[in-house]
Design a protein around this motif. Structure first.
Motif, short mmCIF file in Angstrom:
data_model
loop_
_atom_site.label_atom_id
_atom_site.label_comp_id
_atom_site.label_asym_id
_atom_site.label_seq_id
_atom_site.Cartn_x
_atom_site.Cartn_y
_atom_site.Cartn_z
N ARG A 22 0.84 -1.20 0.00
CA ARG A 22 0.00 0.00 0.00
C ARG A 22 0.87 1.25 0.00
O ARG A 22 1.91 1.29 0.65
CB ARG A 22 -0.90 0.04 1.22
CG ARG A 22 -2.01 -0.98 1.18
CD ARG A 22 -2.93 -0.81 2.39
NE ARG A 22 -3.83 -1.94 2.49
CZ ARG A 22 -5.00 -2.01 1.87
NH1 ARG A 22 -5.40 -1.01 1.12
NH2 ARG A 22 -5.76 -3.08 1.99
N SER A 44 -6.36 3.39 -1.17
CA SER A 44 -6.50 2.12 -1.86
C SER A 44 -5.52 2.02 -3.04
O SER A 44 -5.72 1.23 -3.92
CB SER A 44 -7.94 1.94 -2.33
OG SER A 44 -8.33 3.02 -3.14
N GLU A 45 -4.48 2.85 -3.02
CA GLU A 45 -3.44 2.75 -4.04
C GLU A 45 -2.33 1.86 -3.53
O GLU A 45 -2.00 1.87 -2.35
CB GLU A 45 -2.84 4.12 -4.36
CG GLU A 45 -3.66 4.96 -5.29
CD GLU A 45 -2.93 6.24 -5.68
OE1 GLU A 45 -1.69 6.24 -5.77
OE2 GLU A 45 -3.62 7.23 -5.88
N LEU A 74 -5.22 0.27 -8.05
CA LEU A 74 -6.22 0.50 -7.01
C LEU A 74 -6.63 -0.85 -6.47
O LEU A 74 -6.91 -1.78 -7.24
CB LEU A 74 -7.44 1.21 -7.59
CG LEU A 74 -7.29 2.67 -7.94
CD1 LEU A 74 -8.58 3.20 -8.55
CD2 LEU A 74 -6.91 3.50 -6.73
N ILE A 102 -3.30 2.12 -12.62
CA ILE A 102 -3.16 3.58 -12.71
C ILE A 102 -2.04 3.88 -13.71
O ILE A 102 -0.87 3.53 -13.46
CB ILE A 102 -2.83 4.19 -11.35
CG1 ILE A 102 -3.94 3.87 -10.35
CG2 ILE A 102 -2.62 5.70 -11.46
CD1 ILE A 102 -3.62 4.24 -8.93
#
Length: 104
Positions: A22, A44-45, A74, A102
């Motif tokens: 995380r 939540s990345e 994510l 992403i």
């Protein structure tokens, strides 16, 4: 009996699993104000550290992974299998559990 890992590099995901870490939320605002940890949302990345070779379909062919090491993704706020190495925390997810990749 519990196994203690000496290094995260010794952990290799199997099949369609993805090892992520995380990305920690900023605890400081742009103006320099420090925020208490209780007010900082769990982001939540995550960064992909390692991926397995992929699952096997009903036809016996290998299903290609949708992410690669180094990608940002994510992830759901809950779920996955937590892994702790020293003071660092990591999580294993299945490829289909990742929400999005992403692109930067």
């Amino acid at each position: 009996m519990a196994t203690t890992l000496r290094s995260i590099k010794s952990l290799v995901p199997l099949l369609d699993r993805v090892l992520v870490q995380r990305i920690r939320a900023d605890t400081k605002t742009a103006s320099g104000i420090f925020l208490p940890e209780s007010t900082v949302e769990k982001l939540s990345e995550a960064k992909v550290l390692a991926v397995g070779p992929g699952g096997v379909g009903k036809d016996g062919k290998r299903i290609e992974m949708s992410v690669a090491p180094g990608d940002k993704v994510l992830i759901p706020p809950y779920g996955g299998s937590p892994v702790k190495v020293g003071d660092e925390e990591y999580t294993l997810f299945r490829d289909h559990e990742l929400l999005a990749k992403i692109n930067e």
